[in-house]
Design a protein around this motif. Structure first.
Motif, PDB file in Angstrom:
ATOM      1  N   GLY A  75     -52.875 -12.421  -0.916  1.00 11.96           N
ATOM      2  CA  GLY A  75     -52.977 -11.987  -2.357  1.00 11.96           C
ATOM      3  C   GLY A  75     -53.098 -12.977  -3.297  1.00 11.96           C
ATOM      4  O   GLY A  75     -52.584 -13.934  -3.228  1.00 11.96           O
TER       5      GLY A  75
ATOM      6  N   ARG B 245     -50.144 -15.472  -2.831  1.00 13.44           N
ATOM      7  CA  ARG B 245     -48.675 -14.686  -2.266  1.00 13.44           C
ATOM      8  C   ARG B 245     -49.100 -14.470  -0.809  1.00 13.44           C
ATOM      9  O   ARG B 245     -50.172 -13.850  -0.357  1.00 13.44           O
TER      10      ARG B 245
ATOM     11  N   GLU C  17     -48.849 -11.147   1.026  1.00 15.37           N
ATOM     12  CA  GLU C  17     -48.535  -9.602   0.917  1.00 15.37           C
ATOM     13  C   GLU C  17     -48.010  -9.443   2.127  1.00 15.37           C
ATOM     14  O   GLU C  17     -48.596  -9.538   3.050  1.00 15.37           O
TER      15      GLU C  17
ATOM     16  N   ARG D 151     -46.061  -5.560   3.285  1.00 11.42           N
ATOM     17  CA  ARG D 151     -45.287  -4.379   2.990  1.00 11.42           C
ATOM     18  C   ARG D 151     -45.144  -3.078   4.096  1.00 11.42           C
ATOM     19  O   ARG D 151     -46.160  -3.270   5.036  1.00 11.42           O
TER      20      ARG D 151
ATOM     21  N   ASN E 163     -40.781  -5.207   0.768  1.00 16.06           N
ATOM     22  CA  ASN E 163     -42.189  -5.900   0.086  1.00 16.06           C
ATOM     23  C   ASN E 163     -41.726  -7.260   0.003  1.00 16.06           C
ATOM     24  O   ASN E 163     -40.501  -7.700  -0.042  1.00 16.06           O
ATOM     25  N   GLU E 164     -43.010  -8.161  -0.132  1.00 14.26           N
ATOM     26  CA  GLU E 164     -42.657  -9.414  -0.562  1.00 14.26           C
ATOM     27  C   GLU E 164     -42.138  -9.454  -2.067  1.00 14.26           C
ATOM     28  O   GLU E 164     -42.523  -8.551  -2.799  1.00 14.26           O
TER      29      GLU E 164
ATOM     30  N   THR F 250     -54.624  -4.034  -0.895  1.00 13.36           N
ATOM     31  CA  THR F 250     -53.436  -3.384  -1.890  1.00 13.36           C
ATOM     32  C   THR F 250     -53.953  -2.832  -2.851  1.00 13.36           C
ATOM     33  O   THR F 250     -53.157  -2.473  -3.901  1.00 13.36           O
TER      34      THR F 250
ATOM     35  N   ASP G 257     -57.651 -10.375  -2.490  1.00 15.73           N
ATOM     36  CA  ASP G 257     -56.935 -10.115  -1.500  1.00 15.73           C
ATOM     37  C   ASP G 257     -57.611  -9.800  -0.024  1.00 15.73           C
ATOM     38  O   ASP G 257     -58.845  -9.543  -0.229  1.00 15.73           O
TER      39      ASP G 257
END
Lengths: 279, 279, 279
Positions: C8, C18, C20, C22, C48-49, C99, C272
Motif C-alpha cells: 500500500g 507499507r 498491507e 489482514r 492487521n499491520e 483495500t 495499492d
C-alpha cells in the motif's frame, strides 16, 4: 458454543435496565490413546455487554486440561474445583431466568473457582473417581502472591452418592490465606418426582455470618415448557431471603426462550427475559 | 492444534517446580487458484502457565501469509526467518523433554524470528526455492524504532542440500542495529543411520564470545519409544556445556508421553515430564 | 474467513509505503427454531499491520446477534446501523484497490457504526423489514459517557426500493450528542446495464461544510476481470475531489488479484496492489 441476548433489570443498580448480550465459543481439543485414555484441552472466547452500553470480547482465556479413563478423571489448569464442578454437590441448582440471575446458592459466599474466558491467578488440580453410584473428588488450588494477587492455597474434598432418581453429596474445603485458615462446606440433596425436579443446598464458611440454605425446583409443564422456583436464605449478616420465579420454553433447534423475576438478598427486584441458543 | 501439560523443574529459578501448561490452536485459511498457486493465512491462539501459579491466554496473534507454487514459497508477515524455519539449516535438532527445554542450539545467541501467538514488532518476508535436492532461501525483517522498540533491519540468506539420508546446510545473516552491524551464521549436518537420527550444528555471531557447537541424537528403541541426547557448548563467556537426556513414548491417537533431564549453560539442573497431544 | 496482503502507498504519510496485511476470521453460531426463526451470533478475530512495520492481532471482539424470519430481521449488539449495513442505501459503492482505499463515500463524514473485531462503546439495535421489492430499516445506538467516551444517542431510519436492475434508497439519521443535535442523511441510486454496474451517492450532515456526492463504476471486461472507477466530492471545507481507478482479477478458488491508484481528498496519491482470498 452458545449465545444469549435479551433484557435484564436490576433495581437500584447504576444502570437498572441493560441489553443482556453473551456469546461463548469453547475450543476443545480431544485425543485418545490406543489404551482408551482420553485427553482434552479447552480454551474459551467470549463476548459480553459491559456497563454503560459498551460491549467487549475476552479471551482466549487460560486453558484447562483433562485426562479421563474409566471412572477416573484428572483436571489441570483453568478448571473447576470440587464444588463448582458439580461432581458431588449440586451447588447452583435450577437457576432463574435467561442469565440464572438467582440460584439456590445466591446467598452463599464460598470462594470457588470455575473455568472461564479470562486469565487465572491460580492453577487448580482436581481428581474425581466414580465407582458405580459413588463418586469422590478432591481439588487443590495454588495462588501465589504477586502484584494485587494475594496468597491462597485451597483444597476441597467431597463425596456423592446416587440412588435411583436421587443423589446426595457433600464437600468440605479450606482456604489457607497467607496462614489464616478459612474453612467451608456445602451439602446438597437432589432428585426428581415425575415432572418435578428439585435440589436442596446448605453451605457455610468461617467468613459468613449464617449458614446458607437454598432450594430450587424445575417443573416441566409440557415437554417444551418448564417453570422454576428458587429460594436462598442466610449468608451475610442482614441478608434478605432471595427468591425468584422463572420459565423456560424450548423453541426447537437448540433455541430457548427464558425469563424470570425475583428479589435478591439486598431486597431489590431482579428480572430478565430473552433468548438463548447453542450451536 | 496441540496441547501439553506436566511438571517442569529448573534449579535455581524463583519457582523451581511449575505445572507446565500449554494449549495452541492455529487457525489456517487456505485457497488455491485454478493455476495451482496456493495461498495460506495463519493466526494462533495460545494459553500458557505464567509465573506464580497464574495461567493466561494470548492471541489471536499477528497473522502470517504464504504463497507457494511448485518449489517456490513466499512468506510474509508474522513468519519465521531462514534459520528459524529450518528450510536449510537444522538449528534446533532433537529437543529434550516435554518442552524441548534443551536443544542443540541452546548455548547460541542468534536473534531469530519465528511465528507466534503475540504481536510482532517487525514484518518479515522470506523466499524459498527448491529444485531437486537443492534449496535456497532468503529473508528480510524490518523493525522500525517506536516506543521501546529499537530499529533493526535483518537479512538472512542460506542454502541446503539433501543427499540420501543426509542433509547439509548453512545460512548467513546480518543485523543492522541502527547503523551498527552484527553478523551471524549457522551450519548444520543431519542424517539417519538405521534407527538413529543425528544432527550437528555450529553457529556464531559478532555478539557472542565463542563459536557455539551442538549435537543431538534421536534413537528409536521401538516403533513407539525413542531416547534423545543433546549437547550444546560455547556461546557466551563463561557458559557451561549444556547436555541432556530425554525420552518420548507414543501412546497412540496423537498422544505422547515425554520427559527429560539435563544441565543448562548456567550449570543448573533442568527436567520435565508430561503428556502432549495434537488434535 | 478472509485474508489479503500486498503493498500500500499513501503519499505524504509518515510511512508512505507499507506491507498491507489482514486476516479475518468470523466465528458465526446459527440456530433455527422449529417454526423457522433463525438466530445468529457472530464474533471476529482479526490481524492487521500496524504503523512502524509492526503487526498485531485483535479480538475476539464484541458479539453481534440477529433474529430473522421471512422478510423481518432484528440485529442487536455489535452490529451495523442502517446506512453502514447497506440495507437500503449503497453508501460505499464499488471500492478501489485491494483495500478499498477509496470509495464513493470517501469525502463524507457521517459517523456510522459497523461490525468489527474490537470492543464497542455502544449497543446498536437495528430492525429491517422487506416486503417484495420494498425495504424499510431503522436503527438506534446508545453510547453512555464513561471515561473518554462521550454520550451519544443516534437513530437512523431509511427505505429502499428495487426495480429490475436498479435500486434506490435513502436514510435519515440524527445524533444527540449530550443534548446537541447533529442531523445527517444519505441517498443512493444503483443499477447495472450489461457488463457495467454503477452506484451514485449523495449525503450530508450538520457537521460537514458541503453536501458529499460520489459515484462508482464496476465494468466486467471479462468474466474474471473488472475495472473500477470512483469519484467522491464535497464534504469538509477545502476538501479536494477524490477519484481513483482500480482493477480486480479472479484467479479461481476464491483468490483475487486487485489493485488501484487514486487521489484522496487531501490531494495525495494513494495506491495499492495485492492478493485477497477467502476460506
Amino acid at each position: 458454543g452458545s449465545a444469549r441476548f435479551g433484557l435484564g433489570y436490576t433495581e437500584g443498580a447504576a444502570e437498572e435496565t441493560r441489553v443482556e448480550q453473551r456469546m461463548r465459543v469453547n475450543i476443545t481439543g480431544i485425543a485418545e490413546t490406543d489404551a482408551g485414555v482420553k485427553f482434552e484441552a479447552r480454551m474459551r472466547l467470549e463476548a459480553n455487554e459491559d456497563a454503560n452500553s459498551a460491549i467487549s470480547g475476552r479471551g482466549p482465556g487460560a486453558a484447562g486440561f483433562a485426562v479421563s479413563y474409566g471412572g477416573f478423571r484428572l483436571d489441570v489448569g483453568n478448571v473447576s474445583d470440587v464444588i463448582d464442578s458439580g461432581d458431588v454437590v449440586d451447588y447452583y441448582g435450577y437457576g432463574i431466568g435467561l442469565t440464572s440471575f438467582l440460584e439456590q446458592s445466591s446467598n452463599g459466599a464460598l470462594s470457588l473457582t470455575g473455568f472461564g474466558a479470562g486469565a487465572q491467578d491460580q492453577t487448580t488440580i482436581k481428581i474425581r473417581y466414580s465407582v458405580g453410584d459413588f463418586t469422590v473428588a478432591a481439588s487443590y488450588s495454588d495462588r501465589v502472591a504477586a502484584g494485587l494477587v494475594t496468597e491462597r492455597q485451597q483444597y476441597q474434598i467431597g463425596a456423592g452418592y446416587n440412588f435411583g432418581n436421587y443423589s446426595i453429596g457433600a464437600a468440605f474445603g479450606s482456604n489457607d490465606n497467607a496462614g489464616v485458615d478459612d474453612d467451608f462446606w456445602a451439602a446438597s440433596f437432589k432428585g426428581s418426582v415425575g415432572a418435578a425436579s428439585f435440589s436442596v443446598l446448605a453451605s457455610d464458611s468461617d467468613s459468613q455470618a449464617d449458614v446458607t440454605v437454598g432450594a430450587s425446583l424445575n417443573y416441566d409443564v409440557t415437554s417444551a415448557t418448564a417453570i422454576r422456583f428458587v429460594v436462598s436464605d442466610g449468608g451475610a449478616a442482614g441478608a434478605e431471603t432471595a427468591y425468584g420465579l422463572g420459565f423456560r420454553h424450548g423453541l426447537g433447534g437448540g433455541v430457548t426462550l427464558a425469563g424470570g423475576v425475583g428479589q435478591n438478598s439486598a431486597d431489590n427486584t431482579v428480572a430478565d427475559l430473552g433468548v438463548s441458543f447453542s450451536f
